[in-house]
Design a protein around this motif. Structure first.
Motif, short mmCIF file in Angstrom:
data_model
loop_
_atom_site.label_atom_id
_atom_site.label_comp_id
_atom_site.label_asym_id
_atom_site.label_seq_id
_atom_site.Cartn_x
_atom_site.Cartn_y
_atom_site.Cartn_z
N TYR A 88 0.84 -1.21 0.00
CA TYR A 88 0.00 0.00 0.00
C TYR A 88 0.87 1.25 0.00
O TYR A 88 0.62 2.20 -0.78
N PHE A 119 -1.34 -0.66 -5.03
CA PHE A 119 -2.78 -0.92 -5.12
C PHE A 119 -3.50 0.24 -5.82
O PHE A 119 -4.39 0.87 -5.26
N VAL A 133 -6.84 1.98 -3.63
CA VAL A 133 -7.06 1.52 -2.25
C VAL A 133 -6.77 2.68 -1.30
O VAL A 133 -5.71 3.32 -1.39
N PRO A 157 -5.10 -2.88 3.34
CA PRO A 157 -5.99 -4.04 3.57
C PRO A 157 -5.63 -4.76 4.87
O PRO A 157 -4.47 -4.73 5.31
N VAL A 181 -10.83 -5.02 2.12
CA VAL A 181 -10.26 -3.94 1.32
C VAL A 181 -11.28 -2.82 1.18
O VAL A 181 -12.47 -3.08 0.93
N THR A 182 -10.81 -1.59 1.35
CA THR A 182 -11.63 -0.41 1.08
C THR A 182 -10.91 0.43 0.04
O THR A 182 -9.72 0.73 0.19
N ALA A 183 -11.65 0.78 -1.00
CA ALA A 183 -11.02 1.52 -2.10
C ALA A 183 -11.97 2.58 -2.62
O ALA A 183 -13.19 2.55 -2.37
N GLU A 208 -16.18 -1.44 -0.97
CA GLU A 208 -15.75 -2.31 0.13
C GLU A 208 -15.85 -3.75 -0.33
O GLU A 208 -16.89 -4.18 -0.84
#
Length: 488
Positions: free
Chosen positions: A284, A289, A332, A336, A349-351, A373
């Motif tokens: 990250y 990502f 992202v 994560p 994962v939140t993007a 999400e």
């Protein structure tokens, strides 16, 4: 004063216990694994003793003057070899009631008679006791710090050849006594060199800090000295990934300490949630990502659905942009997180997903931004010395960052976007993770017949060992590599 001093010691121990870093990776080698290693160790010791160089011996007995040289070991029979753990110390290698056959040349002068010939000798009742003390060195590498050795030969026989062979039989007593003394003096230095130099070269092939790819590296440094019991040797590794561009930017390990309770297989490896979380964090921070799906990468069905969904927005912005290509930018927004339970492992994962128009010759035009999400199933596997993860999208939802009304309008996109992610994005992730990361084993050893068990907070992988190369081959290749690096 005594109670105050005791309280200070207690507080110091308490602080040490609370600040001790838990391992992200733990490896246990059991007695079963040591039993397999014994065969390689015995072969290695036989080669080392077979390569011993014996000094020339000269002496005088009455009218006799003798010189003995060109000593060669022709056969080693280490029938009583054993390798086992020595609790709180390391490894113990023992040889009981074995034999060594050797030849050497004699040069004997008696008055005016001169005789040269070959002597065949055998050492019987050979006993060797060698203990290897294993520690963590200053770099966090597993090392042998000390070798204690004791060797003895119960008796030695010699057989003379040549025309005057029978005449010199009475010399056998003091010649064999001298030879036994010299042989005793040579065995332990050879084994000391094998442990402190050669075996440590083998341990040098275990990765400590190494690059995984162009973005991240992994730290397998030991956190403390190995814990040795009569049944196993346990190693606690940091098990932490880091961004190659900023190696000090890492996350703190708050995960559950992995626990290994089994002894049936040759080796066990346990990985905590921190092991995986630090990897996600490193990627990250390395900005891996992020992805732009546009042009030929954009599925036609999805583009048509997006164009229909945002047709009104496009018309309000500029009707001339209706035919402009659409794109999706995925980014992202936070590292994560991995969750391991007895039912399996998953990754949350939140993007942010941004829908844009790409009019030719003009700057991109943002149509909408939404939060995505997702939760992916993660299946861990181990092949040889490579640890790999295969992921599959399980749950997915999106909602608008602008209004609840737009979130309702996005509901028809849920299915197509999930399919797009499953077919386009997840394979890219799996392509990266299937390459795997090397686990901390020496060269020439691989895991086979592995079994993965999931626990709350950690994974335990039990496996057996397979030797793809002999100890001698690995040591010599590593030595050659070091010499080449030094030359360069």
């Amino acid at each position: 004063m005594a109670p105050c001093r005791a309280l200070a010691v207690f507080l110091s121990l308490l602080v040490t216990m609370t600040t001790a870093e838990p391992p992200g990776c733990k490896i246990r080698i059991t007695s079963s694994g040591l039993e397999m290693l014994k065969v390689e160790t015995q072969r290695f010791v036989e080669e080392e003793l077979g390569n011993m160089t014996m000094p020339e011996m000269k002496g005088k007995e009455g009218r006799f003057q003798y010189t003995i040289n060109e000593v060669k070991i022709t056969e080693l029979n280490l029938t009583g070899a054993d390798l086992r753990f020595q609790p709180n110390f390391g490894l113990l290698f023992e040889v009981q009631n074995s034999s060594i056959a050797l030849t050497f040349r004699r040069n004997i002068l008696y008055w005016f008679f001169h005789d040269v010939g070959v002597i065949n000798a055998s050492a019987e009742g050979v006993n060797i006791h060698t203990a290897l003390h294993m520690i963590r060195d200053d770099l966090g590498r597993l090392k042998i710090s000390n070798v204690s050795c004791d060797a003895s030969i119960a008796k030695m026989r010699a057989k003379f050849s040549g025309t005057l062979g029978r005449v010199y039989e009475f010399l056998a007593t003091f010649l064999t006594t001298a030879m036994r003394f010299v042989l005793n003096q040579q065995i332990c230095p050879a084994l000391n060199h094998a442990g402190l130099v050669l075996i440590n070269r083998l341990l040098d092939t275990i990765p400590v800090r190494s690059d995984v790819d162009d973005f991240v590296g992994i730290d397998y440094s030991l956190l403390n000295d190995p814990v040795v019991t009569a049944r196993s040797l346990d190693l606690d590794f940091r098990g932490m990934y880091y961004d190659l561009q900023n190696e000090n930017d890492t996350i703190v390990n708050y995960a559950v300490t992995p626990v290994i309770r089994e002894y049936d297989r040759m080796v066990y490896m346990a990985l905590s949630e921190y092991f995986f979380d630090s990897g996600f964090y490193a990627y990250y921070k390395a900005k891996v990502f992020q992805m732009l799906i546009a042009n030929e990468k954009m599925p036609k069905d999805l583009e048509m659905l997006l164009r229909t969904t945002y047709f009104g927005t496009i018309m309000m912005l500029n009707p001339a942009l209706v035919e402009a290509p659409l794109s999706l930018e995925l980014k992202v927004t936070s590292s994560p997180r991995c969750t391991i339970k007895t039912s399996g492992a998953s990754v949350s994962v939140t993007a942010m997903m941004i829908v844009m128009l790409l009019p030719p010759g003009q700057p991109p035009v943002q149509l909408s931004s939404m939060t995505m999400e997702g939760k992916l199933n993660a299946k861990v596997s181990l092949k040889g010395k490579r640890l790999a993860v295969h992921m599959d999208l399980r749950r997915f939802k999106i909602y608008s960052n602008q209004s609840a009304l737009e979130s309702l309008a996005l509901i028809p996109l849920q299915g197509p976007l999930k399919t797009m992610l499953q077919l386009s994005v997840v394979p890219i992730l799996n392509d990266r993770t299937k390459r795997g990361v090397q686990i901390p084993l020496p060269e020439g050893m691989d895991f086979i017949e592995e079994v993965v068990e999931y626990h709350n907070g950690f994974i335990v992988i039990g496996a057996n060992l397979h030797f793809t190369k002999g100890l001698r081959e690995v040591i010599e290749r590593n030595q050659q590599g070091q010499q080449n690096s030094t030359t360069v």
